[in-house]
Design a protein around this motif. Sequence first.
Motif, PDB file in Angstrom:
ATOM      1  N   ALA A   1       0.827  -1.208   0.000  1.00 20.84           N
ATOM      2  CA  ALA A   1       0.000   0.000   0.000  1.00 20.84           C
ATOM      3  C   ALA A   1       0.861   1.257   0.000  1.00 20.84           C
ATOM      4  O   ALA A   1       0.534   2.247  -0.675  1.00 20.84           O
ATOM      5  N   GLU A   2       1.958   1.230   0.744  1.00 23.20           N
ATOM      6  CA  GLU A   2       2.852   2.392   0.786  1.00 23.20           C
ATOM      7  C   GLU A   2       3.461   2.654  -0.592  1.00 23.20           C
ATOM      8  O   GLU A   2       3.558   3.806  -1.036  1.00 23.20           O
ATOM      9  N   LEU A   3       3.873   1.589  -1.281  1.00 18.58           N
ATOM     10  CA  LEU A   3       4.436   1.760  -2.620  1.00 18.58           C
ATOM     11  C   LEU A   3       3.395   2.338  -3.567  1.00 18.58           C
ATOM     12  O   LEU A   3       3.686   3.238  -4.376  1.00 18.58           O
ATOM     13  N   MET A   4       2.171   1.852  -3.481  1.00 22.81           N
ATOM     14  CA  MET A   4       1.115   2.337  -4.358  1.00 22.81           C
ATOM     15  C   MET A   4       0.798   3.808  -4.102  1.00 22.81           C
ATOM     16  O   MET A   4       0.454   4.552  -5.016  1.00 22.81           O
ATOM     17  N   GLN A   5       0.932   4.232  -2.848  1.00 23.00           N
ATOM     18  CA  GLN A   5       0.738   5.651  -2.540  1.00 23.00           C
ATOM     19  C   GLN A   5       1.879   6.489  -3.110  1.00 23.00           C
ATOM     20  O   GLN A   5       1.647   7.579  -3.650  1.00 23.00           O
ATOM     21  N   VAL A   6       3.119   5.984  -2.990  1.00 20.17           N
ATOM     22  CA  VAL A   6       4.264   6.694  -3.570  1.00 20.17           C
ATOM     23  C   VAL A   6       4.086   6.815  -5.078  1.00 20.17           C
ATOM     24  O   VAL A   6       4.439   7.826  -5.689  1.00 20.17           O
ATOM     25  N   TRP A   7       3.524   5.780  -5.698  1.00 23.86           N
ATOM     26  CA  TRP A   7       3.255   5.803  -7.134  1.00 23.86           C
ATOM     27  C   TRP A   7       2.065   6.710  -7.490  1.00 23.86           C
ATOM     28  O   TRP A   7       1.738   6.873  -8.661  1.00 23.86           O
TER      29      TRP A   7
END
Length: 288
Positions: A194-200
């Motif tokens: 989820a954190e990666l998807m937010q960064v993206w």
Amino acid sequence: MERRNVPMLTINPKDVAKIASQSFVLPDICIRIRAMLDNDNSSLEEIGELIALDPSLSSKLLKLANSSLFRFESQVDTLTKAISVIGGEALYNLVMAETASSAFEHFSSDVIDLKRFWLQSVYAGLVAKHLAKIARIRGSERFFVLGLLHNIGELLVAVQAPELVIKCNQYDAKICPWHKQQELMGFDFAKCSAELMQVWRLPSQLYLPIEHIHDEMKALKDKEIAVIFCAARAGIALANQHLYTPHQLVPPTVISALNLENYDLNAAVKYALMEADNIITLMQPKAK
């Protein structure tokens, strides 16, 4: 299942995601398609022209559009037809599925059983798609992407802290995998995802259900979270059939929260088992 006290090692999911995002940047086409979909003045024809600039993506779009994942009544043989039949949002989901395939390959690690990882991810995606469809949740195709991406955090942690993943993946029937991750790291792999998807900068409807994927209380109140909650557990069970069964890991209360019955979960599991090999072959032939 039994919970055990294990010394927790220090690692931060935000830092893991930030480092990973520097290594694998969200493809420009994902950003451009999202922007076009959010712009009322953009047409599907213009999006089609953008897709056509990428031969690999064009080919993958046609293959996926004609796959059992969508089951269209007639052959989809042009990009224009694929986009008009699928629609903009489903097209974006397909692009994200292609991105997931590339990310899996980029972050592949020797400390992870990649066949198990692929199976677990695809099983979760197919179960999520089927449950969302029969629960009459709009945009059921989106849930395939949710299931597919929910566990990419495992790969991210494996690259940066392989010894942690080795310990986390020493599964046994006495403790659920997500509980073991919490005890060893202070978070689960889905939190990293989820954190990666937010960064993206992906839409919140893609990362919020994943962020709360193991929160049973939220699953009981939110159907989108409930779908991916059930699907993630089913994916783990199907990829580790020697240890778990879907009904062992999926609480009946969450199935009921979707206004579904146990036989609906059985149907979703059957669908995933039938379709997984075909989808993996389409997305990542090497993983077969």
